[in-house]
Design a protein around this motif. Structure first.
Motif, PDB file in Angstrom:
ATOM      1  N   PRO A   3      34.028  45.118  29.551  1.00 30.86           N
ATOM      2  CA  PRO A   3      32.814  44.841  30.416  1.00 30.86           C
ATOM      3  C   PRO A   3      32.860  43.815  31.310  1.00 30.86           C
ATOM      4  CG  PRO A   3      32.546  44.178  27.917  1.00 30.86           C
ATOM      5  CD  PRO A   3      33.687  44.730  28.081  1.00 30.86           C
ATOM      6  N   SER A   4      32.283  44.044  32.553  1.00 31.27           N
ATOM      7  CA  SER A   4      32.391  43.074  33.596  1.00 31.27           C
ATOM      8  C   SER A   4      30.985  42.956  34.055  1.00 31.27           C
ATOM      9  CB  SER A   4      33.241  43.803  34.673  1.00 31.27           C
ATOM     10  OG  SER A   4      33.291  43.012  35.652  1.00 31.27           O
ATOM     11  N   PRO A   5      30.210  41.919  33.785  1.00 30.85           N
ATOM     12  CA  PRO A   5      28.839  41.690  34.243  1.00 30.85           C
ATOM     13  C   PRO A   5      29.067  41.398  35.630  1.00 30.85           C
ATOM     14  CG  PRO A   5      29.805  39.825  33.007  1.00 30.85           C
ATOM     15  CD  PRO A   5      30.650  40.950  32.647  1.00 30.85           C
ATOM     16  N   LEU A   6      27.902  42.100  36.565  1.00 28.78           N
ATOM     17  CA  LEU A   6      27.692  41.721  37.867  1.00 28.78           C
ATOM     18  C   LEU A   6      26.386  41.248  38.315  1.00 28.78           C
ATOM     19  CD1 LEU A   6      29.246  45.532  38.790  1.00 28.78           C
ATOM     20  CD2 LEU A   6      30.390  43.248  38.672  1.00 28.78           C
ATOM     21  N   GLY A   7      26.240  40.762  39.525  1.00 36.18           N
ATOM     22  CA  GLY A   7      25.205  40.356  39.943  1.00 36.18           C
ATOM     23  C   GLY A   7      24.654  39.042  39.302  1.00 36.18           C
ATOM     24  N   SER A   8      23.340  39.221  38.788  1.00 38.62           N
ATOM     25  CA  SER A   8      22.754  38.206  38.302  1.00 38.62           C
ATOM     26  C   SER A   8      22.991  37.878  36.707  1.00 38.62           C
ATOM     27  CB  SER A   8      21.130  38.367  38.083  1.00 38.62           C
ATOM     28  OG  SER A   8      20.726  39.509  37.441  1.00 38.62           O
ATOM     29  N   LEU A   9      23.989  38.897  36.306  1.00 41.58           N
ATOM     30  CA  LEU A   9      24.282  38.778  34.782  1.00 41.58           C
ATOM     31  C   LEU A   9      25.511  38.052  34.541  1.00 41.58           C
ATOM     32  CD1 LEU A   9      23.738  42.515  33.648  1.00 41.58           C
ATOM     33  CD2 LEU A   9      22.515  40.701  33.313  1.00 41.58           C
ATOM     34  N   ALA A  10      26.402  37.962  35.879  1.00 44.07           N
ATOM     35  CA  ALA A  10      27.747  37.137  36.015  1.00 44.07           C
ATOM     36  C   ALA A  10      27.606  35.670  36.072  1.00 44.07           C
ATOM     37  CB  ALA A  10      28.504  37.796  36.991  1.00 44.07           C
ATOM     38  N   GLU A  11      28.377  34.772  35.483  1.00 37.41           N
ATOM     39  CA  GLU A  11      28.290  33.494  35.916  1.00 37.41           C
ATOM     40  C   GLU A  11      28.918  33.009  36.871  1.00 37.41           C
ATOM     41  OE1 GLU A  11      29.684  29.760  33.345  1.00 37.41           O
ATOM     42  OE2 GLU A  11      27.909  30.651  32.487  1.00 37.41           O
ATOM     43  N   ASP A  12      29.832  33.676  36.996  1.00 34.54           N
ATOM     44  CA  ASP A  12      30.986  33.433  38.227  1.00 34.54           C
ATOM     45  C   ASP A  12      31.392  34.660  39.081  1.00 34.54           C
ATOM     46  OD1 ASP A  12      32.857  34.383  36.705  1.00 34.54           O
ATOM     47  OD2 ASP A  12      34.078  32.292  36.411  1.00 34.54           O
ATOM     48  N   ASP A  20      24.266  34.955  30.645  1.00 30.23           N
ATOM     49  CA  ASP A  20      23.195  34.945  29.176  1.00 30.23           C
ATOM     50  C   ASP A  20      24.174  35.582  28.141  1.00 30.23           C
ATOM     51  OD1 ASP A  20      21.344  33.645  30.518  1.00 30.23           O
ATOM     52  OD2 ASP A  20      20.598  35.654  31.208  1.00 30.23           O
ATOM     53  N   ASP A  21      23.896  35.254  26.925  1.00 33.56           N
ATOM     54  CA  ASP A  21      24.389  36.158  25.731  1.00 33.56           C
ATOM     55  C   ASP A  21      24.164  37.683  26.261  1.00 33.56           C
ATOM     56  OD1 ASP A  21      24.920  33.960  24.346  1.00 33.56           O
ATOM     57  OD2 ASP A  21      23.616  34.235  22.763  1.00 33.56           O
ATOM     58  N   LEU A  22      25.266  38.381  25.844  1.00 31.79           N
ATOM     59  CA  LEU A  22      25.395  39.960  26.267  1.00 31.79           C
ATOM     60  C   LEU A  22      25.631  40.820  24.921  1.00 31.79           C
ATOM     61  CD1 LEU A  22      25.598  42.182  28.465  1.00 31.79           C
ATOM     62  CD2 LEU A  22      27.896  41.518  28.674  1.00 31.79           C
ATOM     63  N   ASP A  23      24.911  41.772  24.646  1.00 30.61           N
ATOM     64  CA  ASP A  23      25.262  42.647  23.442  1.00 30.61           C
ATOM     65  C   ASP A  23      25.395  44.000  24.064  1.00 30.61           C
ATOM     66  OD1 ASP A  23      25.057  40.835  21.443  1.00 30.61           O
ATOM     67  OD2 ASP A  23      22.996  41.110  21.195  1.00 30.61           O
ATOM     68  N   GLU A  37      29.256  35.725  23.994  1.00 32.02           N
ATOM     69  CA  GLU A  37      28.526  34.444  24.352  1.00 32.02           C
ATOM     70  C   GLU A  37      28.448  34.078  25.758  1.00 32.02           C
ATOM     71  OE1 GLU A  37      28.986  31.436  21.503  1.00 32.02           O
ATOM     72  OE2 GLU A  37      29.289  32.670  19.958  1.00 32.02           O
ATOM     73  N   ALA A  38      27.344  33.761  26.257  1.00 31.90           N
ATOM     74  CA  ALA A  38      27.017  33.032  27.478  1.00 31.90           C
ATOM     75  C   ALA A  38      28.143  31.874  27.882  1.00 31.90           C
ATOM     76  CB  ALA A  38      25.584  32.523  27.756  1.00 31.90           C
ATOM     77  N   GLY A  39      28.795  32.083  28.748  1.00 29.62           N
ATOM     78  CA  GLY A  39      29.767  31.214  29.390  1.00 29.62           C
ATOM     79  C   GLY A  39      31.051  30.982  28.631  1.00 29.62           C
ATOM     80  N   VAL A  40      31.366  32.059  28.164  1.00 32.00           N
ATOM     81  CA  VAL A  40      32.560  32.412  27.395  1.00 32.00           C
ATOM     82  C   VAL A  40      33.182  33.562  28.009  1.00 32.00           C
ATOM     83  CG1 VAL A  40      33.713  32.605  25.274  1.00 32.00           C
ATOM     84  CG2 VAL A  40      31.910  31.131  25.371  1.00 32.00           C
ATOM     85  N   PRO A  41      34.461  33.583  28.480  1.00 30.71           N
ATOM     86  CA  PRO A  41      35.083  34.632  29.052  1.00 30.71           C
ATOM     87  C   PRO A  41      35.212  35.870  28.226  1.00 30.71           C
ATOM     88  CG  PRO A  41      36.293  33.069  29.461  1.00 30.71           C
ATOM     89  CD  PRO A  41      35.243  32.270  28.723  1.00 30.71           C
ATOM     90  N   ILE A  42      34.901  37.122  28.673  1.00 27.85           N
ATOM     91  CA  ILE A  42      34.959  38.531  27.983  1.00 27.85           C
ATOM     92  C   ILE A  42      36.467  38.683  27.585  1.00 27.85           C
ATOM     93  CG2 ILE A  42      34.477  40.730  27.851  1.00 27.85           C
ATOM     94  CD1 ILE A  42      31.854  39.973  29.540  1.00 27.85           C
ATOM     95  N   ALA A  43      36.629  39.040  26.292  1.00 28.74           N
ATOM     96  CA  ALA A  43      38.061  39.318  25.976  1.00 28.74           C
ATOM     97  C   ALA A  43      37.968  40.896  25.845  1.00 28.74           C
ATOM     98  CB  ALA A  43      38.597  38.539  24.634  1.00 28.74           C
ATOM     99  N   LEU A  44      39.633  41.510  25.994  1.00 26.82           N
ATOM    100  CA  LEU A  44      39.367  42.782  25.832  1.00 26.82           C
ATOM    101  C   LEU A  44      39.171  43.258  24.504  1.00 26.82           C
ATOM    102  CD1 LEU A  44      40.519  45.572  27.257  1.00 26.82           C
ATOM    103  CD2 LEU A  44      42.731  44.896  26.613  1.00 26.82           C
ATOM    104  N   GLN A  45      38.502  44.383  24.246  1.00 25.91           N
ATOM    105  CA  GLN A  45      38.390  44.818  22.778  1.00 25.91           C
ATOM    106  C   GLN A  45      38.432  46.304  22.794  1.00 25.91           C
ATOM    107  OE1 GLN A  45      34.037  43.667  22.030  1.00 25.91           O
ATOM    108  NE2 GLN A  45      34.771  41.779  21.104  1.00 25.91           N
TER     109      GLN A  45
END
Length: 58
Positions: A3-12, A20-23, A37-45
């Motif tokens: 997953p790749s958060p965009l816009g206001s959902l992304a920290e950078d 923010d936390d993402l489920d 978790e918020a602030g933690v890079p998303i790993a491939l799953q």
């Protein structure tokens, strides 16, 4: 699945760190919710799911 958060959902700008936390809810029996978790890079799953119909080569 990556997953790749965009816009206001992304920290950078990388798109790999949620602000923010993402489920993410899936329809599979094996993996119901993917929590990030918020602030933690998303790993491939890896997510397994059943395919209904079609050819075996699909």
């Amino acid at each position: 699945m990556l997953p790749s958060p965009l816009g206001s959902l992304a920290e950078d700008e990388s798109g790999l760190v949620p602000k923010d936390d993402l489920d993410l809810y899936t329809s599979t029996r094996h993996t119901g919710v993917l929590h990030h978790e918020a602030g933690v890079p998303i790993a491939l799953q890896e997510v397994s799911f059943d395919l209904a119909g079609g050819n075996i080569a699909d």
